[in-house]
Design a protein around this motif. Structure first.
Motif: not given
Ligand SMILES: N[C@@H](CCC(=O)N[C@@H](CS)C(=O)NCC(=O)O)C(=O)O
Length: 213
Positions: A123, A126-127, A136, A186-187
């Protein structure tokens, strides 16, 4: 306020965030124990956890924090849970005797390093939420995601012969695994259709009232 009845309140305060998986581990733990703790919400979306007043409590800026009545700040999830375990040993969530405590420690550590941290690593790297907040590295996010999915495959085999992650009793290792897996969605870290043992375990721990804390 999180937990049991008002006369069981303590003078401590939990800095919580309903959006994040580490505070969820503490909330589930407290719900399993039936412990009530006053709490304040920290809006990590608005970066309240990066504001000077918060950094004075925890220079690393993470949630949760437990503030003790003598002004001590505990800023690690498992340290907070262990503090309560000492005060409220029952039901035991960190093991029952030397062998069991060591096994729970082993599984909690495995779940934290190999699953939970991989889900949060995917997360964080990548988010869009963390874009501009932290450096990141999307390729590393993918490495984390793959590692977490591989861990799920392995866990499925492990759970063929026992009810919970660390044995026949629900422990803090189940809490860490549940929060890691749920946050991983979420990932795109997911229990696969063939992983029947893991799915059975996930259904059981998700059905406990504490999972909604
Ligand atoms: N050492 C901490 C890690 C805390 C942590 O990374 N918390 C995340 C939420 S799960 C956080 O505060 N994220 C927001 C941010 O880093 O700005 C623990 O295990 O309790």
């Amino acid at each position: 306020m999180i937990g049991a009845t008002p006369d069981e309140e303590t003078a401590v305060k939990l800095y919580d965030s309903t959006l994040a998986p580490n505070p969820r581990r503490v909330r589930i733990y407290l719900a399993e124990k039936g412990i009530k703790v006053p709490s304040v919400q920290v809006d990590i979306g608005k970066a309240e956890n990066r504001a000077p007043e918060y950094l004075a409590k925890n220079p690393l800026g993470g949630v949760p924090i437990l503030e003790l009545d003598d002004g001590t700040f505990l800023a690690e999830t498992i340290a907070i849970c262990r503090y309560f375990e000492e005060l409220h040993p029952n039901p035991p969530l960190f093991g029952t005797d030397p062998r069991d405590r060591a096994l729970v420690e082993m599984w909690q550590r495995r779940m934290e390093l190999n699953l939970f941290s991989m889900a949060t690593g995917a997360f964080r790297n990548t988010h869009a939420f963390f874009k501009g907040r932290i450096p990141q590295v999307p390729e590393y996010g993918q490495v984390c995601k793959d590692a977490a999915n591989k861990q799920l495959e392995w866990l499925d085999g492990e759970l063929a012969n026992r009810k919970f992650i660390a044995g026949d009793r629900y422990t803090v290792a189940d809490i860490t695994a549940l929060c890691g897996i749920d946050f991983g969605r979420i990932s795109d870290i997911r229990i696969q259709p063939g992983q029947k043992n893991l799915a059975r375990w996930h259904e059981e721990v998700s059905a406990r009232p504490s999972a909604k804390a």
